[in-house]
Write a protein that holds these residues in place. Sequence first.
Motif, PDB file in Angstrom:
ATOM      1  N   VAL A 135       1.185  -1.541  -0.006  1.00  7.53           N
ATOM      2  CA  VAL A 135      -0.277  -0.392   0.153  1.00  7.53           C
ATOM      3  C   VAL A 135       0.515   1.042  -0.182  1.00  7.53           C
ATOM      4  O   VAL A 135       0.880   2.302  -0.808  1.00  7.53           O
ATOM      5  CB  VAL A 135      -0.554   0.024   1.214  1.00  7.53           C
ATOM      6  N   SER A 136       1.909   1.435   0.635  1.00  5.92           N
ATOM      7  CA  SER A 136       2.279   2.421   0.866  1.00  5.92           C
ATOM      8  C   SER A 136       3.432   2.483  -0.280  1.00  5.92           C
ATOM      9  O   SER A 136       4.094   3.798  -0.379  1.00  5.92           O
ATOM     10  CB  SER A 136       3.742   2.227   1.984  1.00  5.92           C
ATOM     11  N   SER A 137       4.021   1.144  -0.881  1.00  2.00           N
ATOM     12  CA  SER A 137       4.474   1.424  -1.962  1.00  2.00           C
ATOM     13  C   SER A 137       3.804   2.511  -2.757  1.00  2.00           C
ATOM     14  O   SER A 137       4.083   2.840  -4.130  1.00  2.00           O
ATOM     15  CB  SER A 137       5.763   0.308  -2.824  1.00  2.00           C
ATOM     16  N   CYS A 138       2.643   1.966  -3.185  1.00  2.00           N
ATOM     17  CA  CYS A 138       1.878   2.827  -4.289  1.00  2.00           C
ATOM     18  C   CYS A 138       1.467   4.122  -4.169  1.00  2.00           C
ATOM     19  O   CYS A 138       1.631   4.379  -5.428  1.00  2.00           O
ATOM     20  CB  CYS A 138       0.425   1.620  -4.212  1.00  2.00           C
ATOM     21  N   PHE A 139       1.242   4.153  -2.714  1.00  4.34           N
ATOM     22  CA  PHE A 139       1.450   5.898  -2.729  1.00  4.34           C
ATOM     23  C   PHE A 139       2.619   6.467  -2.990  1.00  4.34           C
ATOM     24  O   PHE A 139       2.646   7.976  -3.535  1.00  4.34           O
ATOM     25  CB  PHE A 139       0.913   5.577  -0.988  1.00  4.34           C
ATOM     26  N   ALA A 150       8.090 -16.217   1.316  1.00  2.04           N
ATOM     27  CA  ALA A 150       8.014 -16.605  -0.267  1.00  2.04           C
ATOM     28  C   ALA A 150       9.175 -17.246  -1.110  1.00  2.04           C
ATOM     29  O   ALA A 150      10.320 -17.822  -0.687  1.00  2.04           O
ATOM     30  CB  ALA A 150       8.517 -14.605  -0.540  1.00  2.04           C
ATOM     31  N   ARG A 151       8.668 -17.978  -2.115  1.00  2.00           N
ATOM     32  CA  ARG A 151       9.423 -18.597  -2.239  1.00  2.00           C
ATOM     33  C   ARG A 151       9.884 -18.375  -3.866  1.00  2.00           C
ATOM     34  O   ARG A 151      11.095 -18.094  -4.056  1.00  2.00           O
ATOM     35  CB  ARG A 151       8.476 -20.157  -2.862  1.00  2.00           C
ATOM     36  N   TYR A 152       9.185 -16.830  -4.151  1.00  2.00           N
ATOM     37  CA  TYR A 152       9.912 -16.141  -5.116  1.00  2.00           C
ATOM     38  C   TYR A 152       9.748 -15.049  -5.304  1.00  2.00           C
ATOM     39  O   TYR A 152       9.395 -14.642  -3.860  1.00  2.00           O
ATOM     40  CB  TYR A 152       9.238 -16.735  -6.317  1.00  2.00           C
ATOM     41  N   ASN A 153      10.674 -14.483  -6.102  1.00  2.00           N
ATOM     42  CA  ASN A 153      10.714 -12.279  -6.195  1.00  2.00           C
ATOM     43  C   ASN A 153       8.893 -11.790  -5.341  1.00  2.00           C
ATOM     44  O   ASN A 153       7.465 -12.861  -6.030  1.00  2.00           O
ATOM     45  CB  ASN A 153      10.906 -12.322  -7.238  1.00  2.00           C
ATOM     46  N   SER A 154       9.049 -11.157  -4.704  1.00  2.00           N
ATOM     47  CA  SER A 154       7.716 -10.622  -4.839  1.00  2.00           C
ATOM     48  C   SER A 154       6.782  -9.727  -5.445  1.00  2.00           C
ATOM     49  O   SER A 154       6.971  -9.680  -7.232  1.00  2.00           O
ATOM     50  CB  SER A 154       7.361  -8.892  -4.311  1.00  2.00           C
ATOM     51  N   LEU A 159      16.827  -0.001  -1.550  1.00  2.00           N
ATOM     52  CA  LEU A 159      17.048  -1.614  -2.031  1.00  2.00           C
ATOM     53  C   LEU A 159      15.529  -2.434  -2.296  1.00  2.00           C
ATOM     54  O   LEU A 159      14.232  -1.748  -1.253  1.00  2.00           O
ATOM     55  CB  LEU A 159      17.183  -2.274  -0.618  1.00  2.00           C
ATOM     56  N   ALA A 160      15.225  -2.902  -3.316  1.00  2.00           N
ATOM     57  CA  ALA A 160      13.565  -3.858  -3.981  1.00  2.00           C
ATOM     58  C   ALA A 160      13.664  -4.276  -2.542  1.00  2.00           C
ATOM     59  O   ALA A 160      14.429  -5.455  -1.916  1.00  2.00           O
ATOM     60  CB  ALA A 160      14.600  -4.037  -4.581  1.00  2.00           C
ATOM     61  N   LYS A 161      12.382  -4.822  -1.895  1.00  2.00           N
ATOM     62  CA  LYS A 161      12.164  -5.797  -0.631  1.00  2.00           C
ATOM     63  C   LYS A 161      11.498  -6.662  -1.354  1.00  2.00           C
ATOM     64  O   LYS A 161      10.407  -7.157  -2.274  1.00  2.00           O
ATOM     65  CB  LYS A 161      10.710  -5.487   0.382  1.00  2.00           C
ATOM     66  N   GLY A 220       8.351  -3.161  -3.346  1.00  2.00           N
ATOM     67  CA  GLY A 220       7.614  -2.763  -1.959  1.00  2.00           C
ATOM     68  C   GLY A 220       9.497  -2.692  -1.789  1.00  2.00           C
ATOM     69  O   GLY A 220      10.425  -2.830  -2.215  1.00  2.00           O
ATOM     70  N   PHE A 221      10.056  -1.717  -0.235  1.00  2.00           N
ATOM     71  CA  PHE A 221      11.134  -1.142  -0.995  1.00  2.00           C
ATOM     72  C   PHE A 221      12.031  -1.048   1.021  1.00  2.00           C
ATOM     73  O   PHE A 221      10.855  -0.678   2.254  1.00  2.00           O
ATOM     74  CB  PHE A 221      11.032   0.310  -0.828  1.00  2.00           C
ATOM     75  N   GLN A 222      13.055  -1.885   1.063  1.00  2.00           N
ATOM     76  CA  GLN A 222      13.888  -1.475   2.199  1.00  2.00           C
ATOM     77  C   GLN A 222      14.196   0.372   2.300  1.00  2.00           C
ATOM     78  O   GLN A 222      15.269   0.506   1.279  1.00  2.00           O
ATOM     79  CB  GLN A 222      14.679  -2.274   2.875  1.00  2.00           C
ATOM     80  N   VAL A 223      13.548   0.902   2.690  1.00  2.00           N
ATOM     81  CA  VAL A 223      14.435   2.022   3.407  1.00  2.00           C
ATOM     82  C   VAL A 223      14.981   2.756   3.682  1.00  2.00           C
ATOM     83  O   VAL A 223      14.605   2.394   5.345  1.00  2.00           O
ATOM     84  CB  VAL A 223      12.669   3.204   2.766  1.00  2.00           C
TER      85      VAL A 223
END
Length: 478
Positions: free
Chosen positions: A32-36, A77-81, A52-54, A85-88
């Motif tokens: 949600v916050s990444s969409c914003f 997760a088994r695969y990438n999101s 960084l990409a989360k 999303g981000f690690q900021v």
Amino acid sequence: MLIKRRHPAARVVIIEKADAFDRKVGESTTEVSSCFLTRVLGITQHLGHEQLAKQGLRFWFTPSVDEAFDRCVEMGARYNSRLPGFQVDRATLDEHVLKLACDAGCELWRPAKVGAVDVEARRVEVGDRVLCAKWIVDATGRAALLARQLGHFRANTDHPINSLWARFRGVKDWDGCDLRERFPAWAGATRTARSWATNHLMGYGWWCWIIPLKGGDTSVGLVYDSRLFQPPAGATIGGRLQAHFSTHPVGREILSSAEPIEGDQRAFSSLAYWSEKIADDGWVCVGDAASFLDPLYSSGLDFCAFTASGAAALICRSLDGEDVRGAAEEFNTRFQFCHRAWFEGIYRDKYYYVGDAELWAAAFLLDIVSYHLGPVRQVYADPARRFEQFPFEGVPGRVARCVLSFYNRRLVRLAQRRMAAGVYGRRNAGWRLLVGGFLPDASALRLLLRGVCWWLRAEWCDLFLRVPVPPVRDRPAR
């Protein structure tokens, strides 16, 4: 910035007390916050180049201190999101957003400390200057300036959580050669980078986060319910965190060579709070100045997005000449319902079962699927407008609140009975729950069904528990 887009001629003054932002807790964004951030604020380039990409959420459980590292239960997760999303690094992000606001025409007073605020007269004293405004927006974060001044601030005593937090150097690479060579089956279980996930260590009454930041530092923290757990004592916060992480096989392995950064350590008590009133004619509170629930699912920036968007819409209507006193009251009412629904449905007493992998499997699937079919689906449908609406609005939102609250209460009760029977966390080793990914569409229903199955299995097992009957003197009076 949102106001300047709709009313370029409006004078917007930003008062910032510090010469530069410091690092903050809250380094992980949600869908949600990444969409914003990407579709409303439009800072995709910054996030892609400077953060960084989360890769989703990942949870680790152990039945004992001595369990083997590669036998600890893993969920994630088994695969990438599938969604961004981000690690900021919040200091970097906040500076960038502030620059964009100034580029859009906002006026910045910095460094400048707010003195007295008169909401009736709409006057703000800033040093030896006085600023008169049509609207006052409180974005002071945990300081919650207006809520405290006006007597609306309330600590959430139903959710007594505290936190220790520091940044570390030298945290082991989850995907590095050392672990891959020593634990090949463990390393090959996923097809995504564990290092870029928000990794959580889970225990009875507490959980820890390990979040990577661009540049090599790692945010490490502990959140705990003071009714159920107390962290180790120690001379420094970093030392206390190291002592606690050494009690979990995964934490002991990943932080074996890590060192806390001196001066980059914090302790927070009474994390959860809210303001009983966040808006009136002429003033409004946004983000952490309005409330804070829990960092477990990183929903802090979600509330920043919803409150900031709603506040901007309210102010723009006022600038258009509309009498918004009724709208401000409605804005506050909708926020209060959303805040309480989010707390009751997701977080109340959750720390009773965060350390039991079987119970958490149910909550993990049910919570995340509900989030994607609710708020995530809502905002991606129309980012420009749907952030002005709070989650849990309307009949579907009220039904969702009831469902979430019900299964959360049941999982709490099951955890209490497992603890009384001495079988809490009995299956915290030897298996994994890895999913392909969450999306806000019909594909999430399969994961929802899996979550229901985990829940029903826990209910079935509970029928065979032998919970000790308390002595007569300890039984509650009828």
